[in-house]
Motif scaffolding. Structure first.
Motif, mmCIF file in Angstrom:
data_model
loop_
_atom_site.group_PDB
_atom_site.id
_atom_site.type_symbol
_atom_site.label_atom_id
_atom_site.label_comp_id
_atom_site.label_asym_id
_atom_site.label_seq_id
_atom_site.Cartn_x
_atom_site.Cartn_y
_atom_site.Cartn_z
ATOM 1 N N ALA A 14 6.926 1.665 -1.667
ATOM 2 C CA ALA A 14 7.996 0.849 -2.219
ATOM 3 C C ALA A 14 7.966 -0.622 -1.790
ATOM 4 O O ALA A 14 8.931 -1.341 -1.987
ATOM 5 C CB ALA A 14 9.371 1.447 -1.920
ATOM 6 N N SER A 15 6.863 -1.099 -1.213
ATOM 7 C CA SER A 15 6.737 -2.532 -0.934
ATOM 8 C C SER A 15 6.736 -3.278 -2.260
ATOM 9 O O SER A 15 6.182 -2.788 -3.234
ATOM 10 C CB SER A 15 5.417 -2.844 -0.226
ATOM 11 O OG SER A 15 5.337 -2.173 0.989
ATOM 12 N N SER A 16 7.356 -4.474 -2.272
ATOM 13 C CA SER A 16 7.352 -5.167 -3.557
ATOM 14 C C SER A 16 6.577 -6.476 -3.484
ATOM 15 O O SER A 16 6.478 -7.105 -2.432
ATOM 16 C CB SER A 16 8.785 -5.331 -4.066
ATOM 17 O OG SER A 16 9.286 -6.572 -3.722
ATOM 18 N N TYR A 17 5.966 -6.841 -4.588
ATOM 19 C CA TYR A 17 5.066 -7.985 -4.656
ATOM 20 C C TYR A 17 5.384 -8.820 -5.879
ATOM 21 O O TYR A 17 5.921 -8.302 -6.851
ATOM 22 C CB TYR A 17 3.607 -7.497 -4.742
ATOM 23 C CG TYR A 17 3.173 -6.707 -3.536
ATOM 24 C CD1 TYR A 17 2.649 -7.340 -2.407
ATOM 25 C CD2 TYR A 17 3.323 -5.321 -3.504
ATOM 26 C CE1 TYR A 17 2.282 -6.620 -1.290
ATOM 27 C CE2 TYR A 17 2.955 -4.595 -2.391
ATOM 28 C CZ TYR A 17 2.429 -5.249 -1.289
ATOM 29 O OH TYR A 17 2.066 -4.541 -0.182
ATOM 30 N N CYS A 24 -2.384 -2.057 -1.391
ATOM 31 C CA CYS A 24 -1.068 -2.383 -0.865
ATOM 32 C C CYS A 24 -1.176 -2.766 0.598
ATOM 33 O O CYS A 24 -1.735 -2.026 1.402
ATOM 34 C CB CYS A 24 -0.146 -1.181 -1.027
ATOM 35 S SG CYS A 24 1.419 -1.386 -0.173
ATOM 36 N N ASP A 25 -0.651 -3.946 0.965
ATOM 37 C CA ASP A 25 -0.660 -4.377 2.365
ATOM 38 C C ASP A 25 0.293 -3.541 3.208
ATOM 39 O O ASP A 25 0.140 -3.436 4.417
ATOM 40 C CB ASP A 25 -0.230 -5.851 2.479
ATOM 41 C CG ASP A 25 -1.272 -6.779 1.885
ATOM 42 O OD1 ASP A 25 -2.456 -6.389 1.877
ATOM 43 O OD2 ASP A 25 -0.907 -7.876 1.429
ATOM 44 N N GLY A 26 1.293 -2.957 2.541
ATOM 45 C CA GLY A 26 2.309 -2.193 3.264
ATOM 46 C C GLY A 26 1.775 -0.886 3.812
ATOM 47 O O GLY A 26 1.977 -0.566 4.977
ATOM 48 N N CYS A 27 1.069 -0.119 2.976
ATOM 49 C CA CYS A 27 0.649 1.210 3.418
ATOM 50 C C CYS A 27 -0.865 1.382 3.370
ATOM 51 O O CYS A 27 -1.381 2.403 3.795
ATOM 52 C CB CYS A 27 1.336 2.280 2.579
ATOM 53 S SG CYS A 27 0.891 2.247 0.843
ATOM 54 N N GLY A 28 -1.570 0.395 2.829
ATOM 55 C CA GLY A 28 -3.026 0.466 2.821
ATOM 56 C C GLY A 28 -3.621 1.302 1.701
ATOM 57 O O GLY A 28 -4.831 1.443 1.623
ATOM 58 N N GLU A 29 -2.770 1.856 0.824
ATOM 59 C CA GLU A 29 -3.299 2.683 -0.269
ATOM 60 C C GLU A 29 -3.856 1.791 -1.390
ATOM 61 O O GLU A 29 -3.378 0.699 -1.613
ATOM 62 C CB GLU A 29 -2.194 3.571 -0.853
ATOM 63 C CG GLU A 29 -1.691 4.642 0.082
ATOM 64 C CD GLU A 29 -2.741 5.715 0.371
ATOM 65 O OE1 GLU A 29 -3.580 5.980 -0.507
ATOM 66 O OE2 GLU A 29 -2.708 6.281 1.482
#
Ligand SMILES: [Zn+2]
Length: 456
Positions: A14-17, A24-29
């Motif tokens: 759910a990180s937003s960009y 994704c920088d948030g979770c690396g996926e």
């Protein structure tokens, strides 16, 4: 009005960009970031309210006394405890977990018990036909419970039904299958999942019903995971377990009506999920005779002490970059413990592969496991078992000092209950009285290494 700007959201975390990217920088996926059309704007607009005035909200002061919310217990103690003591009326709960882990089984059993306790309960499955749900109910021996079933994914039809039926509890399995015709994207997308969860939770609150949303944890970008709706609900529970292991853990990661970090332990059996009232005994059941590298950690999960076995293996590495492999614990925390052992105690792990495993598939996040991890690593490296019948716990600081964690007495009592006769713990904190157990308290890691493993 300005045209709504497009945003991008990671469907896993759910990180937003503001713009799309591959990772994704948030979770690396990878490939989890998707375009987010957002919720339709329906809040107040314009500078003055004019004729579109709302009604006045009633205000109270800080001294106003409110009775604690009445709760309904399901009678499944492991579930009730994780909820904070039972189900609070008009609460919104999210139950996340990997597909196939047993969420539907858990919730069907829960629904049956809540219905038997007198709550009018509706179970809406968007995944299975009602016949399939009934078959599961038959297998679980729940057919006598007054639960009403529906197989539907159209949110508008579901809300209309709920409005007529006025249940006290509705279970939506799963939120990813629901679709709202007010949102112009495919079911399972971030905007659909968010919108459906928003509509369901606000509808439930307005109509005095509790809602439980099931959410599959996914790693595909096209299907949004439960993280995208965590902020909309009162309580977030995750149902965890390792394939190949019988037991499952229901963990509260957020709870407005009770403590977070609380866990409930279940065993998956042929006739559904059975409660595990003494998890320590279960986690230690596969343990053989004490051997080098094996340490029993006296941990605390939520309000309950839980004993688990940590296993370490240390072997000369054939690689130039030695392996560091962890299951059930934090990899960066392991690196820290290895660094402290090396620089404060002079015990090098360079050139050695290190494997650490929390037995039984349990996941530990408590810092108090530090000393048990260090003990397992040292025991494996020196090929020397720990004193028989001993449990270990305590936090290690970067200086090598040991700090007592919370609930020392509860940990010791649980260890004693399971037949342990000794404990190795940090000194300091409150003086502890436990009869029938020898307690060895230490101030730092150097003293620990000297006392337990000789000079190291
Ligand atoms: Zn992410």
């Amino acid at each position: 009005m300005a045209k709504s700007s497009t945003t991008f959201t990671c469907s896993a975390c759910a990180s937003s960009y503001t713009k799309w990217s591959g990772r994704c920088d948030g979770c690396g996926e990878w490939n989890t970031i998707v375009e987010d059309k957002g919720l339709s704007k329906s809040g107040p607009s314009g500078k003055s309210l004019g004729a579109r005035r709302g009604s006045t909200v009633q205000l109270t002061d800080l001294a106003t006394k409110e009775a604690p919310p009445p709760r309904t217990r399901s009678g499944i103690d492991e579930l009730d405890r994780v909820l904070g003591g039972g189900l609070v009326p008009t609460s919104a709960i999210l139950v996340g977990g990997d597909p196939g882990i047993g969420k539907s089984t858990l919730l069907l059993q829960g629904a049956a018990q809540f219905a038997r306790s007198g709550l009018k309960t509706i179970y809406v499955s968007g995944e299975e036909a009602s016949a399939q749900v009934r078959m599961r109910a038959q297998r679980l021996g729940l057919t006598d419970a007054p639960v009403q079933l529906a197989s539907e994914t159209n949110l508008r039809d579901i809300l209309t039904t709920l409005e007529n039926e006025k249940p006290q509890l509705v279970i939506i399995d799963s939120i990813q299958t629901m679709w709202s015709d007010t949102v112009d994207s495919a079911p399972g997308s971030v905007s659909q999942v968010r919108s459906a969860a928003h509509e369901l939770t606000t509808f439930a609150k307005r109509n005095g019903m509790s809602v439980i949303l099931v959410g599959h944890v996914t790693k595909e970008g096209q299907i949004a995971g439960p993280r995208v709706v965590e902020h909309m609900v009162d309580t977030v529970l995750y149902f965890e377990g390792e394939r190949g292991h019988q037991f499952r853990i229901l963990r509260a990661v957020k709870n407005r009506f009770g403590p977070a970090d609380e866990i409930g332990v279940f065993e998956m059996t042929g006739s559904g999920l059975a409660e595990v009232t003494n998890p320590s005994a279960l986690f230690l059941s596969e343990r053989g005779t004490p051997s080098a590298g094996s340490v029993v950690f006296a941990g605390v999960e939520g309000t309950r002490p839980v004993l688990v076995e940590l296993q370490a293996l240390v072997a000369p590495s054939p690689h130039s970059q030695p392996r560091r492999s962890v299951v059930g614990w934090d990899g960066s925390r392991l690196a820290m413990i290895l660094a402290v052992l090396e620089s404060r105690c002079g015990i090098p792990f360079a050139g050695l592969d290190v494997y650490l495993n929390v037995a039984g598939g349990m996941k530990i996040s408590e810092p108090a496991a530090d000393l048990a991890v260090a003990a397992a690593l040292l025991s494996a490296r020196e090929d020397a078992p720990l004193p028989e019948g001993a449990v270990v716990f305590g936090e290690i600081s970067l200086s090598g000092a040991l700090r007592p964690g919370p609930q020392t007495e509860n940990r010791l009592k649980e260890a004693q209950k399971l037949g342990f006769t000794a404990a190795i713990a940090p000194s300091g904190g409150k003086p502890i009285e436990v009869t029938g157990m020898s307690l060895r308290q230490m101030g730092d890691l150097i003293q620990f290494v000297g006392d337990i493993f000789g000079a190291g």
